[in-house]
Design a protein around this motif. Structure first.
Motif, PDB file in Angstrom:
ATOM      1  N   THR A   1       7.639 -61.462  40.201  1.00  0.00           N
ATOM      2  CA  THR A   1       7.428 -62.589  39.292  1.00  0.00           C
ATOM      3  C   THR A   1       8.503 -63.652  39.485  1.00  0.00           C
ATOM      4  OG1 THR A   1       6.692 -60.907  37.762  1.00  0.00           O
ATOM      5  CG2 THR A   1       6.912 -63.119  36.914  1.00  0.00           C
TER       6      THR A   1
ATOM      7  N   VAL B   1       7.397 -67.365  40.429  1.00  0.00           N
ATOM      8  CA  VAL B   1       7.611 -68.431  39.449  1.00  0.00           C
ATOM      9  C   VAL B   1       8.842 -69.252  39.808  1.00  0.00           C
ATOM     10  CG1 VAL B   1       8.111 -68.906  37.051  1.00  0.00           C
ATOM     11  CG2 VAL B   1       6.469 -67.151  37.635  1.00  0.00           C
TER      12      VAL B   1
ATOM     13  N   VAL C   1       6.545 -71.798  42.109  1.00  0.00           N
ATOM     14  CA  VAL C   1       5.957 -72.783  41.205  1.00  0.00           C
ATOM     15  C   VAL C   1       7.000 -73.750  40.673  1.00  0.00           C
ATOM     16  CG1 VAL C   1       4.705 -73.072  39.071  1.00  0.00           C
ATOM     17  CG2 VAL C   1       4.136 -71.204  40.584  1.00  0.00           C
ATOM     18  N   SER C   2       8.184 -73.217  40.253  1.00  0.00           N
ATOM     19  CA  SER C   2       9.102 -74.131  39.575  1.00  0.00           C
ATOM     20  C   SER C   2       9.726 -75.114  40.553  1.00  0.00           C
ATOM     21  CB  SER C   2      10.168 -73.353  38.817  1.00  0.00           C
ATOM     22  OG  SER C   2      11.128 -72.854  39.690  1.00  0.00           O
TER      23      SER C   2
END
Lengths: 183, 94
Positions: free
Chosen positions: A49, A53, A57-58
């Motif tokens: 994760t 993430v 994504v970030s």
């Protein structure tokens, strides 16, 4: 231990970095290091994760923010000592808090004694799902999970509506006004 | 043998980190970030074999994909300055 040193070095570099674009790249590195460290602690799903993430994504989201705001940083107008003191006090309190925690992997720690053994024993008979975590999330705490999913779904719809509104305005400027059929 | 490999990978990671933090141009930094992601993948693979858990290789594959997405996003941002679709961006420029 070496990974933690690298992690700390990255954090200090990010804090000292004046170019926000470089800081975003370094946060990607930081996430990869953090994910590697969690993997060493035998938590592959958390590491998974963190990588998806934090590094994936970030990074993209922060770049999109930079595209909207520009990547220059305002010079700071106050002295760094007060924030530093606040961070040091909070960190000291957190470290003090860890002293009461049982040792890593201690079989007599409360979390190993209650209530997980009963879950491990009964899940197979009560729910019939081989994965205990899935059984807890999907059945024992089913309503809780349903609520969480609803919250995330609502947030997703809200974001989509906001973004769509912006698109339509952009297109609205573009439609011809002389009676021609709009595209 | 695997220990030596692990130390070598960690040293490379440290060097890439140094390049990412010093890097005079933006492309030094991108290369360093990409390299760092690759080294993380290798590190995961080595850890998997050191601890006899070859299923860590799957995790390594996912990390490689994430690294790819991140670098493509970075390059796209530097080339275009935004993430809009090309025709839409043209419209926004007008």
């Amino acid at each position: 231990m070496l990974l933690l040193t690298l992690l700390a070095a990255t954090a200090v570099t990010i804090a000292r970095m004046r170019s926000l674009l470089a800081a975003v790249m370094l946060t990607g590195i930081y996430s990869f290091l953090g994910a590697g460290w969690m993997l060493l602690l035998d938590a592959p799903d958390v590491a998974f994760t963190e990588a998806a993430v934090g590094a994936g994504v970030s990074t993209v989201l922060m770049l999109a923010t930079l595209a909207l705001t520009g990547s220059d940083m305002k010079p700071r107008g106050h002295s760094p000592w007060l924030p530093l003191a606040a961070v040091l006090v909070t960190g000291a309190a957190l470290v003090y808090g860890t002293m009461d925690m049982p040792a890593f992997g201690d079989p007599n720690a409360p979390i190993q004694l209650y209530p997980s053994p009963s879950y491990v024993d009964k899940t197979e008979a009560e729910i019939g799902v081989p994965n205990v975590i899935t059984a807890v999330l999907g059945s024992y705490r089913g309503y809780d999970t349903l609520g969480e999913t609803t919250v995330i779904f609502t947030a997703g719809i809200a974001v989509l509506l906001l973004l769509r509104g912006r698109h339509r305005r952009v297109r609205g400027d573009d439609t011809p006004s002389d009676g021609e059929t709009p595209r | 043998m695997l220990d030596v490999t692990m130390v070598a990978i960690l040293v490379t990671m440290a060097l890439a980190l140094a390049r990412a933090s010093m890097g005079p141009t933006v492309f030094d930094r991108i290369l360093a970030v990409n390299m760092f992601g690759t080294k993380t993948v290798l590190l995961i693979a080595v850890i998997g074999f050191l601890t006899d858990r070859p299923e860590f290789l799957d995790l390594g594959l996912v990390y490689a994909l994430i690294n790819f997405i991140g670098v493509v996003a970075l390059l796209r941002f530097i080339r275009f300055g935004h993430f809009a679709e090309p025709d839409e961006a043209e419209r926004m420029d007008r």
